[in-house]
Design an enzyme around this catalytic site. Sequence first.
Site, PDB file in Angstrom:
ATOM      1  N   GLU A  90      37.640  33.576   1.311  1.00  0.00           N
ATOM      2  CA  GLU A  90      37.468  34.786   1.694  1.00  0.00           C
ATOM      3  C   GLU A  90      37.989  35.125   3.758  1.00  0.00           C
ATOM      4  O   GLU A  90      36.634  34.791   4.279  1.00  0.00           O
ATOM      5  CB  GLU A  90      36.910  35.522   1.202  1.00  0.00           C
ATOM      6  CG  GLU A  90      37.438  36.607   1.091  1.00  0.00           C
ATOM      7  CD  GLU A  90      36.169  38.132   0.290  1.00  0.00           C
ATOM      8  OE1 GLU A  90      35.677  37.520   0.120  1.00  0.00           O
ATOM      9  OE2 GLU A  90      35.961  38.823   1.021  1.00  0.00           O
TER      10      GLU A  90
ATOM     11  N   ARG B 256      27.200  23.856  -5.486  1.00  0.00           N
ATOM     12  CA  ARG B 256      27.168  24.747  -4.040  1.00  0.00           C
ATOM     13  C   ARG B 256      26.310  23.572  -3.256  1.00  0.00           C
ATOM     14  O   ARG B 256      25.177  23.207  -3.220  1.00  0.00           O
ATOM     15  CB  ARG B 256      26.540  26.023  -3.577  1.00  0.00           C
ATOM     16  CG  ARG B 256      27.075  27.022  -4.068  1.00  0.00           C
ATOM     17  CD  ARG B 256      26.442  28.507  -4.466  1.00  0.00           C
ATOM     18  NE  ARG B 256      26.945  28.369  -2.780  1.00  0.00           N
ATOM     19  CZ  ARG B 256      27.686  29.552  -2.141  1.00  0.00           C
ATOM     20  NH1 ARG B 256      28.955  30.254  -3.160  1.00  0.00           N
ATOM     21  NH2 ARG B 256      28.221  29.946  -1.183  1.00  0.00           N
TER      22      ARG B 256
ATOM     23  N   LYS C 122      27.669  33.527   4.093  1.00  0.00           N
ATOM     24  CA  LYS C 122      28.230  34.385   5.150  1.00  0.00           C
ATOM     25  C   LYS C 122      28.075  35.958   5.539  1.00  0.00           C
ATOM     26  O   LYS C 122      27.735  36.179   6.903  1.00  0.00           O
ATOM     27  CB  LYS C 122      29.919  35.386   4.705  1.00  0.00           C
ATOM     28  CG  LYS C 122      31.158  33.761   5.241  1.00  0.00           C
ATOM     29  CD  LYS C 122      31.870  34.028   4.973  1.00  0.00           C
ATOM     30  CE  LYS C 122      32.174  33.507   3.481  1.00  0.00           C
ATOM     31  NZ  LYS C 122      34.273  33.649   3.278  1.00  0.00           N
TER      32      LYS C 122
HETATM   33  P1  ATP Z   1      29.537  32.552   1.462  1.00  0.00           P
HETATM   34  O1  ATP Z   1      29.157  33.247  -0.419  1.00  0.00           O
HETATM   35  O2  ATP Z   1      28.753  31.612   2.080  1.00  0.00           O
HETATM   36  O3  ATP Z   1      30.225  34.365   1.588  1.00  0.00           O
HETATM   37  P2  ATP Z   1      32.185  32.661  -0.866  1.00  0.00           P
HETATM   38  O4  ATP Z   1      31.175  31.272  -1.471  1.00  0.00           O
HETATM   39  O5  ATP Z   1      31.951  33.655  -0.158  1.00  0.00           O
HETATM   40  O6  ATP Z   1      30.999  31.653   0.567  1.00  0.00           O
HETATM   41  P3  ATP Z   1      34.601  31.838   0.137  1.00  0.00           P
HETATM   42  O7  ATP Z   1      35.343  32.090   1.720  1.00  0.00           O
HETATM   43  O8  ATP Z   1      35.214  32.525  -1.011  1.00  0.00           O
HETATM   44  O9  ATP Z   1      33.147  32.088   0.735  1.00  0.00           O
HETATM   45  O10 ATP Z   1      34.709  30.147   0.413  1.00  0.00           O
HETATM   46  C1  ATP Z   1      35.939  29.892  -0.101  1.00  0.00           C
HETATM   47  C2  ATP Z   1      35.469  28.070  -0.843  1.00  0.00           C
HETATM   48  O11 ATP Z   1      34.796  27.729  -0.430  1.00  0.00           O
HETATM   49  C3  ATP Z   1      34.728  28.542  -2.143  1.00  0.00           C
HETATM   50  O12 ATP Z   1      36.276  27.785  -3.260  1.00  0.00           O
HETATM   51  C4  ATP Z   1      33.717  28.652  -2.550  1.00  0.00           C
HETATM   52  O13 ATP Z   1      33.695  28.080  -3.708  1.00  0.00           O
HETATM   53  C5  ATP Z   1      33.397  27.544  -1.137  1.00  0.00           C
HETATM   54  N1  ATP Z   1      31.799  27.069  -1.001  1.00  0.00           N
HETATM   55  C6  ATP Z   1      31.246  28.367  -0.465  1.00  0.00           C
HETATM   56  N2  ATP Z   1      30.302  28.060   0.001  1.00  0.00           N
HETATM   57  C7  ATP Z   1      30.389  27.117  -0.587  1.00  0.00           C
HETATM   58  C8  ATP Z   1      28.657  25.850  -0.235  1.00  0.00           C
HETATM   59  N3  ATP Z   1      27.603  26.001   0.321  1.00  0.00           N
HETATM   60  N4  ATP Z   1      29.103  24.760  -0.859  1.00  0.00           N
HETATM   61  C9  ATP Z   1      30.282  24.324  -1.564  1.00  0.00           C
HETATM   62  N5  ATP Z   1      31.617  24.964  -1.630  1.00  0.00           N
HETATM   63  C10 ATP Z   1      30.997  26.412  -0.981  1.00  0.00           C
HETATM   64 MG    MG Z   2      33.484  34.368  -2.325  1.00  0.00          MG
END
Ligand code: ATP
Ligand code: MG
Length: 552
Positions: A40, A264, A274
């Site tokens: 995102e 994760r 984020k």
């Molecule tokens: P955050 O929780 O840090 O805001 P998010 O999951 O909302 O992260 P996205 O931009 O939606 O962030 O994530 C893009 C991809 O990265 C998704 O497929 C998500 O599952 C993966 N991802 C995000 N954080 C992690 C993590 N800590 N470990 C592994 N994969 C991750």
């Molecule tokens: Mg997300």
Amino acid sequence: MAEIENSAVAEKNLNFLEEIIEKDLSSGKHQSIMTRFPPEPNGYLHIGHAKSICLNFGLAKKYGGKTNLRFDDTNPVKEDTEYVDSIKEDIKWLGFEWANEFYASDYFDQLYEWAEELIKKGYAYVDDQTQEEIRLGRGSVSQPGTESPYRNRSVEENLEIFRNMKAGVYPDGSKVLRAKIDMAHPNMLFRDPLMYRIIHADHHRTGSKWCIYPMYDYAHGQCDSIEHITHSVCTLEFDVHRPLYEWFIEKLGIFPSHQYEFARLNLTYTVMSKRKLLELVRNNFVEGWDDPRMPTICGIRHRGYTPEAVRMFAEKVGVAKRDNIIDLSLLEWCLRQDLNVRSNRYMAVLNPVKLVVDNYPEGQVEYFKAPLNPADADGTKRKIPFAKEILIEREDFMEDAPKKYFRLKPDGEVRLKYSYIVKFASLVKDEQGNITEIQCTYDPSSKPGNGEWRSVKGTIHWVAKDYCEKIEARIYDHLFTEEQMGSIPEGVDYKEYLNPDSLVIKEGFAEPDLVSDNSGITVQFERTGYFFKDPKTGAYNKATGLKDSFKI
Ligand code: ATP
Ligand code: MG
């Protein structure tokens, strides 16, 4: 048979996703595989994302498939092109190439059409309840929900109102489109989940075209399906969403993408959401998203990390099915593994004290040669000037030294790396008793390459006081003082654990050839650590020390 298969898998040491993919390919379920990375664009990528990138791109690469980069830009309020650009830069830096650059917003028309289709099939309805009413109506884990009074609107009425929603007739929050599933379903997500909400806001790509935006659960699976993603890999918290992902695909009868979940990545001594990282930036706790203390990809890039080290780390961490916290020192270990082989060596003194070589002629300079990289002893050499006045680290001299101290001490001898052996003579102190100068004599016969090599127990690094370069060294420590930031007590602000000493700036002195280093990667200051010349500040950022605290 099953046993044989399992042992074959064990022998190849496959992770569970590789096992699934190999089965899907050998059974003919898929001819080739397609993965995607779906960020995102609402912040910069962090090391957790790097893990996901290495996994998605790595799987496709290993099995001859492809990976799409798809921006999940369904929420216009939080998203920005600044983030889109940084995300692309970070993925490229990590060394991966996407097959296509797509945006969930590319599919808004298709998603809208499908929503009408679901309404026509009796699988969706417009709800006029307030957000609060909808929340209460959901019930709880132990109690079934109650049906909305708008749930049984006719198809025609639903279509008309939904079209008006799209046309901008209604204000934000006044109506939503919901899937019509089961208000008593044991999986709360199935209790008539929201598909669309009204947001009168400009979108970074579609401008003012839309004022209704799809929800994650309605958009994600269908976007995967449009792109024929065979293996849609996401993090564990989405496992409860999987049945809903499948429900929409099944009801629409479209390409059956499948979702798989892995744990994760969490790291010690840092936070990885984020939202929290944005808060650190906005409140100036750090100098920006690319502050070398940040766990962001651009942060560690400025810190001096290499893509090779990050990829090695992702590989070592593996693919887990259960949440875990990885020791930050594993990441550091990977960096050392990479830099130990590749980085150029220089000497730099960060906490200097003057060493005067009494018997060395005033005004004389001579140059010693040393390999830029010991792994390539015959390769390029650097020229290190030696003169009467030298700088050494304060820690490399001790007045009341214990027996096992093999650096310079009263009546002791030490080799100045790549050059002469010097012998202590006397000390000069100021009125407070601080050492301001150490005097010594050198042994001309100890010159390297000059007959027999005489060894002494200690070797220290140094620079010539009048033939060196002044540098700024930024010494970084953990951003937080707490190892397990995930387990700080409820109600305690995580910012209370910010480490006040996470940055110490020092003035240092380095051998002159450092300035012309054009390797582009982090260098080693001998005996001190790995340092990266930050193009942004010109300072040398300490990437990591030389010693491991991690046992592998
Ligand atoms: P955050 O929780 O840090 O805001 P998010 O999951 O909302 O992260 P996205 O931009 O939606 O962030 O994530 C893009 C991809 O990265 C998704 O497929 C998500 O599952 C993966 N991802 C995000 N954080 C992690 C993590 N800590 N470990 C592994 N994969 C991750
Ligand atoms: Mg997300």
